[in-house]
Design a protein around this motif. Structure first.
Motif, PDB file in Angstrom:
ATOM      1  N   LYS A  50       0.831  -1.213   0.000  1.00  0.00           N
ATOM      2  CA  LYS A  50       0.000   0.000   0.000  1.00  0.00           C
ATOM      3  C   LYS A  50       0.862   1.258   0.000  1.00  0.00           C
ATOM      4  O   LYS A  50       0.556   2.240  -0.697  1.00  0.00           O
ATOM      5  N   THR A  51       1.949   1.253   0.760  1.00  0.00           N
ATOM      6  CA  THR A  51       2.797   2.441   0.902  1.00  0.00           C
ATOM      7  C   THR A  51       3.970   2.474  -0.072  1.00  0.00           C
ATOM      8  O   THR A  51       4.745   3.426  -0.073  1.00  0.00           O
ATOM      9  N   GLY A  52       4.115   1.425  -0.893  1.00  0.00           N
ATOM     10  CA  GLY A  52       5.199   1.391  -1.867  1.00  0.00           C
ATOM     11  C   GLY A  52       6.539   0.998  -1.292  1.00  0.00           C
ATOM     12  O   GLY A  52       7.566   1.165  -1.949  1.00  0.00           O
ATOM     13  N   LYS A  53       6.558   0.436  -0.081  1.00  0.00           N
ATOM     14  CA  LYS A  53       7.821  -0.014   0.501  1.00  0.00           C
ATOM     15  C   LYS A  53       8.282  -1.319  -0.121  1.00  0.00           C
ATOM     16  O   LYS A  53       9.448  -1.694   0.006  1.00  0.00           O
ATOM     17  N   VAL A  54       7.362  -2.058  -0.744  1.00  0.00           N
ATOM     18  CA  VAL A  54       7.723  -3.185  -1.601  1.00  0.00           C
ATOM     19  C   VAL A  54       7.019  -2.978  -2.932  1.00  0.00           C
ATOM     20  O   VAL A  54       6.070  -2.190  -3.039  1.00  0.00           O
ATOM     21  N   ASP A  55       7.481  -3.665  -3.934  1.00  0.00           N
ATOM     22  CA  ASP A  55       6.955  -3.482  -5.283  1.00  0.00           C
ATOM     23  C   ASP A  55       5.887  -4.490  -5.652  1.00  0.00           C
ATOM     24  O   ASP A  55       5.172  -4.293  -6.641  1.00  0.00           O
ATOM     25  N   MET A  56       5.781  -5.538  -4.854  1.00  0.00           N
ATOM     26  CA  MET A  56       4.908  -6.638  -5.270  1.00  0.00           C
ATOM     27  C   MET A  56       4.648  -7.567  -4.101  1.00  0.00           C
ATOM     28  O   MET A  56       5.463  -7.715  -3.199  1.00  0.00           O
ATOM     29  N   ALA A  57       3.465  -8.207  -4.133  1.00  0.00           N
ATOM     30  CA  ALA A  57       3.154  -9.303  -3.209  1.00  0.00           C
ATOM     31  C   ALA A  57       2.271 -10.295  -3.958  1.00  0.00           C
ATOM     32  O   ALA A  57       1.624  -9.943  -4.954  1.00  0.00           O
ATOM     33  N   PHE A  58       2.246 -11.510  -3.486  1.00  0.00           N
ATOM     34  CA  PHE A  58       1.417 -12.569  -4.051  1.00  0.00           C
ATOM     35  C   PHE A  58       0.401 -12.922  -2.980  1.00  0.00           C
ATOM     36  O   PHE A  58       0.728 -13.558  -1.978  1.00  0.00           O
ATOM     37  N   THR A  59      -0.851 -12.506  -3.170  1.00  0.00           N
ATOM     38  CA  THR A  59      -1.797 -12.561  -2.064  1.00  0.00           C
ATOM     39  C   THR A  59      -3.233 -12.675  -2.565  1.00  0.00           C
ATOM     40  O   THR A  59      -3.496 -12.562  -3.774  1.00  0.00           O
ATOM     41  N   ASN A  60      -4.152 -12.874  -1.650  1.00  0.00           N
ATOM     42  CA  ASN A  60      -5.568 -12.983  -1.964  1.00  0.00           C
ATOM     43  C   ASN A  60      -6.090 -11.656  -2.515  1.00  0.00           C
ATOM     44  O   ASN A  60      -5.970 -10.616  -1.869  1.00  0.00           O
ATOM     45  N   ALA A  61      -6.677 -11.711  -3.691  1.00  0.00           N
ATOM     46  CA  ALA A  61      -7.166 -10.489  -4.347  1.00  0.00           C
ATOM     47  C   ALA A  61      -8.596 -10.202  -3.925  1.00  0.00           C
ATOM     48  O   ALA A  61      -9.537 -10.341  -4.708  1.00  0.00           O
ATOM     49  N   SER A  62      -8.765  -9.783  -2.688  1.00  0.00           N
ATOM     50  CA  SER A  62     -10.103  -9.486  -2.179  1.00  0.00           C
ATOM     51  C   SER A  62     -10.554  -8.107  -2.634  1.00  0.00           C
ATOM     52  O   SER A  62      -9.736  -7.243  -2.993  1.00  0.00           O
ATOM     53  N   ALA A  63     -11.867  -7.874  -2.596  1.00  0.00           N
ATOM     54  CA  ALA A  63     -12.414  -6.576  -3.001  1.00  0.00           C
ATOM     55  C   ALA A  63     -11.906  -5.466  -2.090  1.00  0.00           C
ATOM     56  O   ALA A  63     -11.628  -4.350  -2.548  1.00  0.00           O
ATOM     57  N   ALA A  64     -11.773  -5.765  -0.798  1.00  0.00           N
ATOM     58  CA  ALA A  64     -11.293  -4.752   0.143  1.00  0.00           C
ATOM     59  C   ALA A  64      -9.856  -4.354  -0.174  1.00  0.00           C
ATOM     60  O   ALA A  64      -9.504  -3.165  -0.138  1.00  0.00           O
ATOM     61  N   ARG A  65      -9.028  -5.318  -0.493  1.00  0.00           N
ATOM     62  CA  ARG A  65      -7.626  -5.024  -0.807  1.00  0.00           C
ATOM     63  C   ARG A  65      -7.496  -4.282  -2.136  1.00  0.00           C
ATOM     64  O   ARG A  65      -6.580  -3.470  -2.307  1.00  0.00           O
ATOM     65  N   ALA A  66      -8.391  -4.544  -3.072  1.00  0.00           N
ATOM     66  CA  ALA A  66      -8.328  -3.894  -4.374  1.00  0.00           C
ATOM     67  C   ALA A  66      -8.561  -2.391  -4.281  1.00  0.00           C
ATOM     68  O   ALA A  66      -8.243  -1.654  -5.214  1.00  0.00           O
ATOM     69  N   LYS A  67      -9.077  -1.940  -3.157  1.00  0.00           N
ATOM     70  CA  LYS A  67      -9.243  -0.497  -2.956  1.00  0.00           C
ATOM     71  C   LYS A  67      -7.918   0.180  -2.621  1.00  0.00           C
ATOM     72  O   LYS A  67      -7.779   1.394  -2.756  1.00  0.00           O
ATOM     73  N   GLU A  68      -6.936  -0.622  -2.178  1.00  0.00           N
ATOM     74  CA  GLU A  68      -5.670  -0.063  -1.705  1.00  0.00           C
ATOM     75  C   GLU A  68      -4.466  -0.461  -2.549  1.00  0.00           C
ATOM     76  O   GLU A  68      -3.368   0.063  -2.355  1.00  0.00           O
ATOM     77  N   MET A  69      -4.641  -1.412  -3.468  1.00  0.00           N
ATOM     78  CA  MET A  69      -3.558  -1.874  -4.335  1.00  0.00           C
ATOM     79  C   MET A  69      -4.185  -2.438  -5.600  1.00  0.00           C
ATOM     80  O   MET A  69      -5.385  -2.730  -5.641  1.00  0.00           O
ATOM     81  N   ASP A  70      -3.387  -2.584  -6.643  1.00  0.00           N
ATOM     82  CA  ASP A  70      -3.889  -3.120  -7.903  1.00  0.00           C
ATOM     83  C   ASP A  70      -3.468  -4.579  -8.060  1.00  0.00           C
ATOM     84  O   ASP A  70      -2.381  -4.977  -7.616  1.00  0.00           O
ATOM     85  N   PHE A  71      -4.325  -5.357  -8.722  1.00  0.00           N
ATOM     86  CA  PHE A  71      -4.083  -6.789  -8.896  1.00  0.00           C
ATOM     87  C   PHE A  71      -4.051  -7.174 -10.362  1.00  0.00           C
ATOM     88  O   PHE A  71      -4.786  -6.618 -11.192  1.00  0.00           O
ATOM     89  N   GLY A  72      -3.203  -8.167 -10.661  1.00  0.00           N
ATOM     90  CA  GLY A  72      -3.227  -8.807 -11.958  1.00  0.00           C
ATOM     91  C   GLY A  72      -4.291  -9.901 -11.951  1.00  0.00           C
ATOM     92  O   GLY A  72      -5.067 -10.036 -10.998  1.00  0.00           O
ATOM     93  N   PRO A  73      -4.347 -10.722 -13.001  1.00  0.00           N
ATOM     94  CA  PRO A  73      -5.312 -11.822 -13.042  1.00  0.00           C
ATOM     95  C   PRO A  73      -4.981 -12.867 -11.967  1.00  0.00           C
ATOM     96  O   PRO A  73      -3.815 -13.022 -11.576  1.00  0.00           O
ATOM     97  N   PRO A  74      -5.970 -13.609 -11.479  1.00  0.00           N
ATOM     98  CA  PRO A  74      -5.683 -14.656 -10.493  1.00  0.00           C
ATOM     99  C   PRO A  74      -4.837 -15.776 -11.089  1.00  0.00           C
ATOM    100  O   PRO A  74      -4.985 -16.121 -12.262  1.00  0.00           O
TER     101      PRO A  74
END
Length: 279
Positions: free
Chosen positions: A109-133
């Motif tokens: 969320k804060t840009g301290k890392v460039d990427m994570a591999f995680t559950n693409a929930s609707a709530a999280r999509a408000k704070e970060m962008d996701f690729g395809p599952p």
């Protein structure tokens, strides 16, 4: 290079420091492999890895992310795919290990890392962008030896204490959906195992990949049959990096088509999960 995020007790930091030394050679090999890859579009490199390295947020305790103490070196779907993404992007791979998933999500969320591999929930999509599952995992419950409940549909009962990791998707969903059982929050998966062993929880809820890993540390425990939901994991990147999304999407589809996701699942020993279907 292996980076350990700050936090935790002195003993924990000492143990993790020893991991750094043990994994230094492996990290240098990964970085070397990334440098040997054909250079990707310089614009994609600048957008997705603005520091010149791909900083991938990971957390221990689950094969979906990283198992740092596994025999033969670290393994995990996030760890393996992160390294391959860096190689194809043409930059060094820098795993950044946090103590818990909530810290990984905050770092994305804060840009301290460039990427994570995680559950693409609707709530999280408000704070970060996701690729395809790229991965689907059943959600379930782990119960201790001599459990109070033995079937999934009996968990939501008055007096049953259901553990979740604080701030997790399971926390958000079950805090809303459970009508009778009480939700108890644990800071980490490791603490949840201790709570189950001490009789402070009657069940613990998360994805089955993590539950099976927890069960190995808790003799007599069992993962209940059935599921209460499904997680769809995808690559998460910080907001504002839209011009890099095409690279993320292509990598995801290529990783599925080439069998890389399946291979990462098998190497991690991840159970209860399958590679997402192709488009």
């Amino acid at each position: 290079m292996w980076i350990e995020a700050s936090g935790g007790t002195p003993n924990r930091r000492a143990r993790l420091s020893r991991r750094v030394a043990a994994l230094a050679i492996l990290g240098s090999l990964v970085a070397a492999g990334a440098g040997a890859a054909d250079a990707a579009d310089p614009q994609a490199q600048q957008i997705l890895a603005p520091t010149g390295k791909l900083r991938v947020g990971l957390y221990p305790g689950t094969p979906t992310s990283i198992l740092p103490d596994a025999p033969g070196g670290p393994r995990g779907v996030g760890y393996d795919l992160g390294g391959e993404f860096a190689r194809r992007l043409g930059v060094p791979f820098e795993p950044v290990v946090f103590s818990k998933n909530a810290e990984v999500l905050e770092a994305v969320k804060t840009g301290k890392v460039d990427m994570a591999f995680t559950n693409a929930s609707a709530a999280r999509a408000k704070e970060m962008d996701f690729g395809p599952p790229f991965l689907e995992i059943e959600l379930g419950y782990l119960v201790p030896k001599r459990p109070k409940v033995t079937v999934l549909n009996a968990v939501d009962t008055t007096g049953i204490r259901v553990g979740v990791t604080k701030g997790s998707s399971s926390d958000g969903v079950l805090s809303r959906d459970l009508n009778f059982a009480s939700v108890v929050r644990a800071d980490t998966v490791g603490i949840a195992v201790e709570m189950l062993a001490a009789g402070q929880l009657d069940a613990f809820a998360t994805n089955k990949a993590t539950l099976f890993e927890m069960a190995e540390k808790l003799p007599g425990s069992q993962v209940l049959d059935g599921r209460w939901g499904v997680e769809r994991h995808a690559i998460a990147i910080p907001k504002g990096r839209d011009q890099g999304r095409a690279f993320v999407e292509k990598f995801t589809e290529d990783a599925k088509a080439e069998g890389l996701v399946k291979a990462a699942i098998e190497r991690a020993g991840l159970r209860g999960a399958t590679a997402s279907e192709q488009k």
